[in-house]
Design a protein around this motif. Structure first.
Motif, PDB file in Angstrom:
ATOM      1  N   GLU A   1      65.478  22.011 -19.713  1.00  0.00           N
ATOM      2  CA  GLU A   1      66.005  20.764 -20.250  1.00  0.00           C
ATOM      3  C   GLU A   1      64.977  20.305 -21.262  1.00  0.00           C
ATOM      4  OE1 GLU A   1      67.013  16.226 -18.827  1.00  0.00           O
ATOM      5  OE2 GLU A   1      66.831  17.788 -17.318  1.00  0.00           O
TER       6      GLU A   1
ATOM      7  N   VAL B   1      65.394  15.621 -27.117  1.00  0.00           N
ATOM      8  CA  VAL B   1      65.796  15.533 -28.519  1.00  0.00           C
ATOM      9  C   VAL B   1      65.382  14.159 -28.995  1.00  0.00           C
ATOM     10  CG1 VAL B   1      67.718  15.535 -30.135  1.00  0.00           C
ATOM     11  CG2 VAL B   1      67.840  16.944 -28.090  1.00  0.00           C
TER      12      VAL B   1
ATOM     13  N   CYS C   1      75.667  21.786 -30.203  1.00  0.00           N
ATOM     14  CA  CYS C   1      75.929  22.568 -29.001  1.00  0.00           C
ATOM     15  C   CYS C   1      76.634  23.869 -29.396  1.00  0.00           C
ATOM     16  CB  CYS C   1      76.813  21.761 -28.046  1.00  0.00           C
ATOM     17  SG  CYS C   1      77.392  22.715 -26.628  1.00  0.00           S
TER      18      CYS C   1
ATOM     19  N   LEU D   1      73.979  17.175 -31.123  1.00  0.00           N
ATOM     20  CA  LEU D   1      73.187  16.881 -29.933  1.00  0.00           C
ATOM     21  C   LEU D   1      72.384  15.598 -30.064  1.00  0.00           C
ATOM     22  CD1 LEU D   1      72.235  20.521 -29.059  1.00  0.00           C
ATOM     23  CD2 LEU D   1      73.632  18.988 -27.701  1.00  0.00           C
TER      24      LEU D   1
ATOM     25  N   THR E   1      68.814  14.667 -24.494  1.00  0.00           N
ATOM     26  CA  THR E   1      68.419  15.956 -23.943  1.00  0.00           C
ATOM     27  C   THR E   1      69.374  17.044 -24.405  1.00  0.00           C
ATOM     28  OG1 THR E   1      69.694  15.487 -21.952  1.00  0.00           O
ATOM     29  CG2 THR E   1      67.335  15.105 -21.819  1.00  0.00           C
ATOM     30  N   LEU E   2      68.836  18.252 -24.425  1.00  0.00           N
ATOM     31  CA  LEU E   2      69.665  19.424 -24.648  1.00  0.00           C
ATOM     32  C   LEU E   2      69.201  20.466 -23.648  1.00  0.00           C
ATOM     33  CD1 LEU E   2      67.791  21.760 -26.218  1.00  0.00           C
ATOM     34  CD2 LEU E   2      68.144  20.217 -28.119  1.00  0.00           C
ATOM     35  N   TYR E   3      69.972  21.523 -23.506  1.00  0.00           N
ATOM     36  CA  TYR E   3      69.647  22.557 -22.532  1.00  0.00           C
ATOM     37  C   TYR E   3      69.622  23.896 -23.230  1.00  0.00           C
ATOM     38  CZ  TYR E   3      70.398  18.933 -19.178  1.00  0.00           C
ATOM     39  OH  TYR E   3      70.273  17.755 -18.482  1.00  0.00           O
ATOM     40  N   THR E   4      68.659  24.732 -22.871  1.00  0.00           N
ATOM     41  CA  THR E   4      68.610  26.061 -23.471  1.00  0.00           C
ATOM     42  C   THR E   4      68.732  27.093 -22.372  1.00  0.00           C
ATOM     43  OG1 THR E   4      66.206  26.106 -23.304  1.00  0.00           O
ATOM     44  CG2 THR E   4      67.135  25.339 -25.374  1.00  0.00           C
TER      45      THR E   4
ATOM     46  N   ILE F   1      71.823  26.936 -27.259  1.00  0.00           N
ATOM     47  CA  ILE F   1      71.471  25.520 -27.197  1.00  0.00           C
ATOM     48  C   ILE F   1      72.744  24.782 -26.818  1.00  0.00           C
ATOM     49  CG2 ILE F   1      70.753  23.520 -28.544  1.00  0.00           C
ATOM     50  CD1 ILE F   1      69.042  25.351 -30.232  1.00  0.00           C
TER      51      ILE F   1
ATOM     52  N   CYS G   1      74.864  21.243 -24.902  1.00  0.00           N
ATOM     53  CA  CYS G   1      74.861  19.870 -24.425  1.00  0.00           C
ATOM     54  C   CYS G   1      74.942  19.902 -22.896  1.00  0.00           C
ATOM     55  CB  CYS G   1      76.033  19.079 -25.002  1.00  0.00           C
ATOM     56  SG  CYS G   1      77.657  19.568 -24.373  1.00  0.00           S
ATOM     57  N   HIS G   2      74.697  18.757 -22.274  1.00  0.00           N
ATOM     58  CA  HIS G   2      74.645  18.660 -20.817  1.00  0.00           C
ATOM     59  C   HIS G   2      75.956  19.131 -20.177  1.00  0.00           C
ATOM     60  CE1 HIS G   2      73.289  17.171 -16.971  1.00  0.00           C
ATOM     61  NE2 HIS G   2      74.342  16.396 -16.857  1.00  0.00           N
TER      62      HIS G   2
ATOM     63  N   TYR H   1      76.452  22.895 -20.506  1.00  0.00           N
ATOM     64  CA  TYR H   1      75.469  23.582 -19.666  1.00  0.00           C
ATOM     65  C   TYR H   1      75.940  23.586 -18.212  1.00  0.00           C
ATOM     66  CZ  TYR H   1      71.292  24.615 -17.040  1.00  0.00           C
ATOM     67  OH  TYR H   1      70.426  25.166 -16.146  1.00  0.00           O
TER      68      TYR H   1
END
Length: 154
Positions: free
Chosen positions: A7, A10, A51, A58, A64-67, A72, A74-75, A78
């Protein structure tokens, strides 16, 4: 190899006029806008940090973003793709990862199951609820508003 999900934050940062020109990690062009996004230790145009699934910007959907595996996300996406499903503490059925849930301590509930387990009263945002012996109770039932085992709700 292990896949580590992260997490990441951004943040919207002003472009310093005197600083060295920043290059966008998304399109590799110089960032000339007044603001840019800082994420994953790199800089982005607000339009370029999106995203990989739903293409939402994002910077607009939160901080926050998730990888995962070079994606990459969005919540919401993810969770939809990689989220853990849990079991509802009230009905014991599985909750799909992308479904909205209610949480009370370590318990997770379907939205529809989140109600007083004695009188079935549903809770609205801001309502008080109580957890007693792992049962969700409304305030009346928690405070023992029972006569002959029935709740007094009038």
């Amino acid at each position: 190899t292990m896949v580590f999900d992260k997490e990441e934050s951004v943040s919207l940062v002003p472009l310093q006029s005197k600083g060295k020109p920043r290059v966008c990690a998304g399109c590799n062009r110089r960032i000339m806008d007044r603001f840019m996004l800082e994420a994953l230790d790199r800089y982005w145009h607000e339009d370029c940090l999106k995203c990989a699934c739903c293409d939402c910007r994002l910077g607009d959907v939160g901080s926050t973003l998730y990888t995962r595996a070079n994606l990459i996300l969005c919540h919401k996406d993810y969770l939809r793709l990689f989220g853990m499903t849990g079991n509802c503490a009230a009905c014991s059925k599985v909750i799909p990862a992308f479904e909205m849930v209610m949480r009370a301590r370590e318990n997770v509930y379907h939205l529809d199951c989140f109600a007083c387990q004695l009188c079935s009263q549903r809770f609205c945002v801001g309502d008080k609820f109580f957890l007693k012996n792992n049962m969700i109770l409304c305030q009346l039932d928690y405070e023992g508003g029972h006569q002959n085992g029935h709740s007094v709700h009038r």
